[in-house]
Design an enzyme around this catalytic site. Structure first.
Site, PDB file in Angstrom:
ATOM      1  N   GLU A 265      54.057  -1.099 123.699  1.00 38.93           N
ATOM      2  CA  GLU A 265      52.341  -0.440 124.128  1.00 38.93           C
ATOM      3  C   GLU A 265      51.882  -0.362 123.123  1.00 38.93           C
ATOM      4  O   GLU A 265      52.153   1.028 122.466  1.00 38.93           O
ATOM      5  CB  GLU A 265      53.086   0.864 125.395  1.00 38.93           C
ATOM      6  CG  GLU A 265      51.423   0.559 126.368  1.00 38.93           C
ATOM      7  CD  GLU A 265      50.624   0.210 126.267  1.00 38.93           C
ATOM      8  OE1 GLU A 265      49.538   0.054 126.479  1.00 38.93           O
ATOM      9  OE2 GLU A 265      50.287  -1.075 126.928  1.00 38.93           O
ATOM     10  N   THR A 309      45.296  -4.635 127.339  1.00 37.11           N
ATOM     11  CA  THR A 309      46.325  -5.003 127.689  1.00 37.11           C
ATOM     12  C   THR A 309      46.362  -6.334 128.153  1.00 37.11           C
ATOM     13  O   THR A 309      47.276  -7.157 127.918  1.00 37.11           O
ATOM     14  CB  THR A 309      47.329  -3.864 128.208  1.00 37.11           C
ATOM     15  OG1 THR A 309      47.741  -2.932 127.676  1.00 37.11           O
ATOM     16  CG2 THR A 309      49.058  -4.937 128.360  1.00 37.11           C
ATOM     17  N   HIS A 427      51.385   5.320 126.301  1.00 36.64           N
ATOM     18  CA  HIS A 427      50.056   4.768 126.562  1.00 36.64           C
ATOM     19  C   HIS A 427      49.088   6.095 126.646  1.00 36.64           C
ATOM     20  O   HIS A 427      50.315   7.233 126.852  1.00 36.64           O
ATOM     21  CB  HIS A 427      50.113   4.154 128.195  1.00 36.64           C
ATOM     22  CG  HIS A 427      48.667   3.319 128.752  1.00 36.64           C
ATOM     23  ND1 HIS A 427      47.642   4.584 128.273  1.00 36.64           N
ATOM     24  CD2 HIS A 427      48.651   2.555 128.427  1.00 36.64           C
ATOM     25  CE1 HIS A 427      46.318   3.287 128.945  1.00 36.64           C
ATOM     26  NE2 HIS A 427      47.906   2.299 128.363  1.00 36.64           N
ATOM     27  N   ASP A 486      50.113  -4.485 121.024  1.00 35.53           N
ATOM     28  CA  ASP A 486      49.657  -5.568 121.927  1.00 35.53           C
ATOM     29  C   ASP A 486      47.965  -4.606 121.835  1.00 35.53           C
ATOM     30  O   ASP A 486      46.866  -5.414 121.777  1.00 35.53           O
ATOM     31  CB  ASP A 486      49.564  -4.734 123.647  1.00 35.53           C
ATOM     32  CG  ASP A 486      49.331  -3.532 124.478  1.00 35.53           C
ATOM     33  OD1 ASP A 486      50.032  -2.611 123.134  1.00 35.53           O
ATOM     34  OD2 ASP A 486      49.258  -3.565 125.670  1.00 35.53           O
ATOM     35  N   HIS A 487      47.187  -3.663 121.087  1.00 37.91           N
ATOM     36  CA  HIS A 487      46.375  -3.377 121.031  1.00 37.91           C
ATOM     37  C   HIS A 487      46.475  -2.244 120.802  1.00 37.91           C
ATOM     38  O   HIS A 487      47.708  -1.379 120.279  1.00 37.91           O
ATOM     39  CB  HIS A 487      45.386  -3.290 122.314  1.00 37.91           C
ATOM     40  CG  HIS A 487      45.756  -2.258 123.462  1.00 37.91           C
ATOM     41  ND1 HIS A 487      45.797  -1.076 123.223  1.00 37.91           N
ATOM     42  CD2 HIS A 487      45.810  -1.950 124.707  1.00 37.91           C
ATOM     43  CE1 HIS A 487      46.811  -0.200 124.153  1.00 37.91           C
ATOM     44  NE2 HIS A 487      46.693  -1.249 124.995  1.00 37.91           N
TER      45      HIS A 487
END
Length: 716
Positions: A265, A309, A427, A486-487
């Site tokens: 994440e 996500t 996150h 994911d990012h």
């Protein structure tokens, strides 16, 4: 002097004692705060006199149109209507300031309508980035109300003539068209070509962007109704023209092995080998990255849009981009036809399962996963203590607890399996309770950024424990571990902090473009030392064909927009959702171009060779995004036949715990190949130092150079 004083008194009297004066005050304040936000909170990249003028102009038309509605009433009704319209625009502005600060984008209709899927924790994230100065957006409203209350502003009881009210509204509409006309002269095709949302706001305005977004969203809803099998033909032709040839050295080399997609994440590439006070932040992931049994990619970019996500999952599982207007999982996941990796592998004898330590409805996963073909979906109700506050943080269960709880189900899956583990602790807002912190914060001076290394370290430790469990259970040697970020975790809206993290005085647009890199690692003993760091340019859209080819499954008949990262004839062009790109030759960031190898800014008009390459790349990018959107919005895969593939039915799946446990028992009888069966029914102990479960609390002074066997080893 008397004339000046007299004029000032008349002006003051007009503003404070007339309905039109109150109208002008409201328009002025809406313009002032909007323009201030443009300059201080958004990164719109206005260049040149024309763009600067449009930035000044574009808050005015809609302010006039909305607030002029009050002119059609009289007395208090008129004043309160104008205040209410001011309030609505202020709330919209305030909401976008918060959203943009973290996500570098503006709120869309789909983001707002998907609040049930993604918004259960969004408030927490946004709450962490509110600044006291943000509330100045509402200061004029408070002042105006107080001035009315203390009779410094006198409510005029007279009705504004309808003709004046009508002409005022028309003036707002006229100025809107003037602004659009000027925008078209500076940037032709603004609304007919795919642009970054920043362009729409910069040229037209935040309110106009909202109207345009609503129009685009509603228009895409009509596309599905109009789609026909013929619509798919152009898409299929484009996909076939851009297919690559699988690399024979790797094709099928991991056939039949378990696959675990390990979701890192918000994890960015710069974290690889990054140190704080001489200590590696992520020693376990670093070791995997450098292993000769790993295919690692150092020019791998996240390509997510507003779906974040959800977009990453969509690309990895379906080979389709996230849609321009928001999360396709939310908008189309419940109804569209897919030919996704889980169902393809399911029909090749794999058991497929997803694991996530939050509610099943987050990003509409509970519905989308059925249409993707996941046999099982283990979400929060499956995990003991999933509702305990100290087991959770931010967007779900803490990674160490989540992975330990997941192990009991993973070992029961018939092998080979395809499993996705979605971690969440790393996150935003990167908060972690003291007992789980084992490394100092960075010292950039940016509170949003400095905790990032602490949650990244926690994620790395959780991964180390998970790796150790796989080895202890006997699954490791027959498993492909795919790690992917994911990012971004730290958005480009923190340039000063990014510069400090990179050890620079400042960052360039070229630096920020490369800030979008995330890790992608395919690790398996089955690679037998044929790994290493690969420098090819690629992104998340390329994962599906790369993985499928490693497993010996052809994608030549699939409608998917990626290219095998190991293919020697790949384009090495990485489209971004806003139509910019990175490639082995050039990078487009905003409206500028840079030489990829040097970061030198260039003007394609002055270099015909560069212009030809850039134009070719841009056409490929535009076509890729456009055709992918057509597949999603038109549900075109309902017209596509994939040889040997049987479409699944969402109604065949149930993710209720009782149904899932019953299905696991039945599958165990039919196919007794699970790790639990291999270990003669004996469950493998999962070792974790999670203090919530009685483990040894982490300390910042703890030595990181533990032996590999404890799951927290240094990089080799």
């Amino acid at each position: 002097m008397q004339r000046v004083t007299s004029a000032a008194k008349k002006c003051s009297s007009f503003l404070f004692n007339s309905t039109m004066g109150f109208f002008i005050l409201n328009v002025f304040f809406v313009w002032l705060k909007t323009y201030s936000v443009y300059q201080n909170d958004f990164s719109l990249g206005a260049k040149g006199p024309m763009q600067q003028f449009l930035l000044i102009l574009n808050p005015i038309p809609t302010a006039i149109i909305f607030i002029s509605l009050g002119l059609y009433f009289r007395g208090k009704a008129s004043y309160w209507t104008m205040l209410f319209m001011n309030l609505l625009q202020s709330i919209w502005l305030f909401s976008n300031v918060l959203y943009y600060r973290e996500f570098s984008d503006f709120l869309s209709l789909n983001i707002m309508s998907s609040s049930g899927a993604a918004g259960n924790n969004l408030g927490l994230a946004l709450g962490g980035i509110i600044k006291g100065t943000d509330f100045l957006i509402f200061a004029d409203l408070v002042a105006l109300v107080l001035l009315i209350a203390f009779k410094q502003i006198h409510v005029n009881r007279k009705t504004v003539r309808k003709r004046i009210a009508g002409l005022t509204t028309i003036l707002g509409v006229f100025l809107m068209f003037v602004g659009y006309g000027l925008a078209e002269t500076d940037r032709s095709g603004l609304l007919v070509r795919t642009f970054d949302n920043n362009y729409i706001v910069k040229y037209l305005g935040l309110n106009e962007y909202a109207a345009y977004n609503i129009y685009k969203t509603q228009k895409t809803a009509e596309v599905k109704k109009q789609a026909t099998p013929q619509t798919l033909e152009k898409v299929d032709k484009f996909v076939k023209e851009n297919q690559t040839t699988p690399n024979p050295e790797y094709y099928g080399s991991l056939k039949g092995k378990n696959v675990i997609m390990f979701h890192l994440e918000s994890f960015q590439q710069f974290m690889i080998d990054y140190k704080v006070d001489g200590k590696e932040v992520t020693p376990n992931i670093n070791r995997f990255y450098h292993s000769q049994d790993s295919l690692s990619f150092d020019n791998f970019y996240n390509q997510v849009g507003q779906g974040k996500t959800a977009d990453a999952e969509t690309m990895l599982e379906t080979g389709l981009y996230g849609t321009e207007s928001g999360s396709s999982m939310v908008n189309y996941g419940s109804t569209n036809t897919y030919q996704a990796v889980p169902n393809i592998l399911d029909q090749k004898g794999y058991t497929t399962a997803a694991f996530h330590g939050d509610v099943a409805s987050f990003w509409n996963r509970d519905n989308t996963y059925k249409n993707w073909g996941y046999d099982y979906f283990f979400s929060k109700p499956f995990f003991e203590g999933g509702d305990k506050d100290n087991y959770n943080i931010g967007y779900g269960m803490k990674d160490k607890i989540f992975l330990k709880e997941s192990a009991q189900y993973l070992e029961r899956l018939p092998q080979p399996y395809y499993a996705k583990m979605i971690t969440v602790t790393n996150h935003y807002p990167y908060d972690l309770d003291k007992e789980n912190i084992s490394i100092e914060k960075t010292e950039t001076g940016d509170k949003t950024v400095d905790g990032y290394v602490q949650t990244a370290r926690y994620l790395d430790q959780a991964f180390g424990e998970f790796e150790k469990y796989l080895k202890d259970s006997g699954m490791y040697d027959n498993t492909v571990l795919v790690l992917y970020g994911d990012h971004y975790g730290i958005s480009e809206n923190h340039p000063d902090a990014i510069a400090k993290l990179m050890g620079k005085d400042s960052v360039t647009p070229y630096d920020l473009a490369n800030w979008q890199k995330v890790p992608f690692i395919v690790h398996s003993p089955g690679l037998e030392g044929k790994g290493g760091v690969n420098h090819t340019y690629g992104g998340e859209i390329d994962v599906m064909p790369t993985l499928m080819h490693l497993l010996g499954i052809s994608t030549k008949n699939n409608i998917q927009f990626g290219q095998d990262l190991l293919a020697k004839d790949r384009k090495e062009v990485v489209p971004f959702r806003n139509s910019t790109f990175a490639s082995k030759d050039y990078i487009k960031y905003g409206g500028d171009y840079y030489v990829t190898s040097t970061g030198t800014k260039i003007d394609p008009k002055e270099d015909l060779r560069a212009k030809q390459i850039i134009d070719d790349n841009q056409k490929y990018v535009n076509d890729s995004l456009s055709y992918s959107d057509q597949v999603q919005t038109g549900d075109l895969l309902r017209f596509h036949t994939l040889p040997g593939y049987k479409p699944d039915k969402a109604s065949d799946y149930s993710y209720k715990k009782s149904d899932t446990m019953k299905a696991l028992e039945e599958s165990d009888k039919k196919k007794p190949t699970s790790a639990l069966n291999k270990n003669k029914g004996k469950s493998t102990e999962y070792k974790t130092d999670a203090p919530e479960l009685g483990g040894q609390p982490q300390t910042i002074d703890q030595d990181d150079s533990d032996d590999e066997s404890d799951g927290n080893s240094d990089s080799q």
